[in-house]
Design an enzyme around this catalytic site. Structure first.
Site, PDB file in Angstrom:
ATOM      1  CG  ASP A 182     -62.560  79.301  41.275  1.00 32.99           C
ATOM      2  OD1 ASP A 182     -61.891  80.122  40.639  1.00 32.99           O
ATOM      3  OD2 ASP A 182     -62.046  78.472  42.052  1.00 32.99           O
ATOM      4  CE  LYS A 214     -78.703  87.195  31.958  1.00 31.25           C
ATOM      5  NZ  LYS A 214     -78.534  88.624  31.614  1.00 31.25           N
ATOM      6  NE  ARG A 235     -45.677  84.041  34.881  1.00 27.13           N
ATOM      7  CZ  ARG A 235     -46.233  84.515  36.004  1.00 27.13           C
ATOM      8  NH1 ARG A 235     -46.881  83.703  36.816  1.00 27.13           N
ATOM      9  NH2 ARG A 235     -46.148  85.802  36.313  1.00 27.13           N
ATOM     10  CE  LYS A 236     -50.573  88.779  33.437  1.00 26.80           C
ATOM     11  NZ  LYS A 236     -50.679  90.249  33.250  1.00 26.80           N
TER      12      LYS A 236
END
Length: 287
Positions: A182, A214, A235-236
């Protein structure tokens, strides 16, 4: 004989062997069991109780032995982990060949948290409470370096993990892996924003993050997280990332959706767009 047999059976009943009172033979007029038979039944019951007590004792002893063995094994594992910490000193990331190659083709930049705190506008909204800077100070993370490839539009995080970051023994916690992913995706968003690729909007926030694990990451590893942009729509912002050892072994894949906060011009545009859509409808109604 009859009277002695009856007395013997009732004396045994007082010891808890209530058999002759409900004995079907008595109901049919049969003679009671002899005192010798009643005594043998009592002896068998006593032996059964002693056997049960001995069995319970052995079970408790076995359980204690298992717990003791588990404690010894846990202590041995802890000692081995401590020995590995001392035997395997971590090299600075600057001495790793794959990090040197990465640095030669990209620009080293500040981590996203530090980047925002050094920005003249963003610094007004950011506190000095960043997770990874705190983990570096506590030695849970040795190094957290970031690189940006302008041509390829890729953002890389090189993270030297400590030993005290585990969920499963000697394995990096999956939640920490997701947090590093993140942070790397956010770093790409910040660099794209500073380059003017996202307009005048401020950096976006994480709206959705999916991580597919994995392989497990051994504690004390140095990992490479690479983030790339998929596409931008209003905005995405859709992005993806890969977690590896920097030499071809992949630990996890991720994809994410970041959404930028609404700006005043968004409200204005949305208002006019709604009025434009409602205008023909209102005109038709007037007709």
């Amino acid at each position: 004989m009859w009277s002695r047999g009856i007395r013997a059976s009732w004396s045994l009943n007082s010891m808890g062997l209530r058999r002759n009172r409900n004995n079907k033979g008595w109901q049919h007029g049969q003679a009671p069991q002899s005192p010798r038979t009643c005594v043998s039944v009592s002896a068998a019951a006593g032996f059964s109780g002693a056997f049960q007590a001995a069995s319970n004792l052995l079970s408790r002893l076995a359980g204690g032995a298992v717990l003791g063995a588990g404690g010894v094994l846990a202590a041995q594992n802890t000692a081995e982990a401590d020995a590995k910490k001392k035997e395997r000193p971590q090299l600075p990331t600057s001495q790793l060949p794959w990090v040197q190659e990465l640095a030669s083709r990209s620009e080293e930049v500040l981590c996203p948290g530090a980047e925002l705190r050094n920005h003249p506008v963003a610094s007004m909204f950011v506190d000095q409470d960043h997770l990874f800077e705190t983990m570096v100070q506590s030695k849970q993370i040795g190094e957290f370096r970031c690189f940006y490839e302008k041509a390829a539009k890729k953002f890389h995080s090189v993270v030297q993990l400590g030993m005290d970051v585990c969920g499963f023994p000697q394995t990096v916690h999956g939640g920490l892996t997701a947090a590093i992913v993140d942070e790397t995706l956010g770093g790409l968003g910040v660099c794209m924003w500073r380059a003017g690729k996202l307009g005048v909007r401020p950096p976006a926030y994480t709206a959705r993050l999916e991580v597919d694990y994995k392989l497990k990451i051994p504690a004390g590893s140095t990992i490479l997280v690479t983030a790339e942009m998929d596409h931008v729509s209003g905005r995405k912002i859709w992005m993806r990332a890969t977690v590896s050892d920097g030499m071809g072994t992949e630990y996890a894949h991720a994809k994410a959706l970041f959404v930028a906060p609404r700006m005043p011009h968004d409200v204005i545009v949305n208002t006019f767009s709604k009025e434009g859509k409602e205008g023909p409808a209102s005109a038709s109604q007037q007709r």
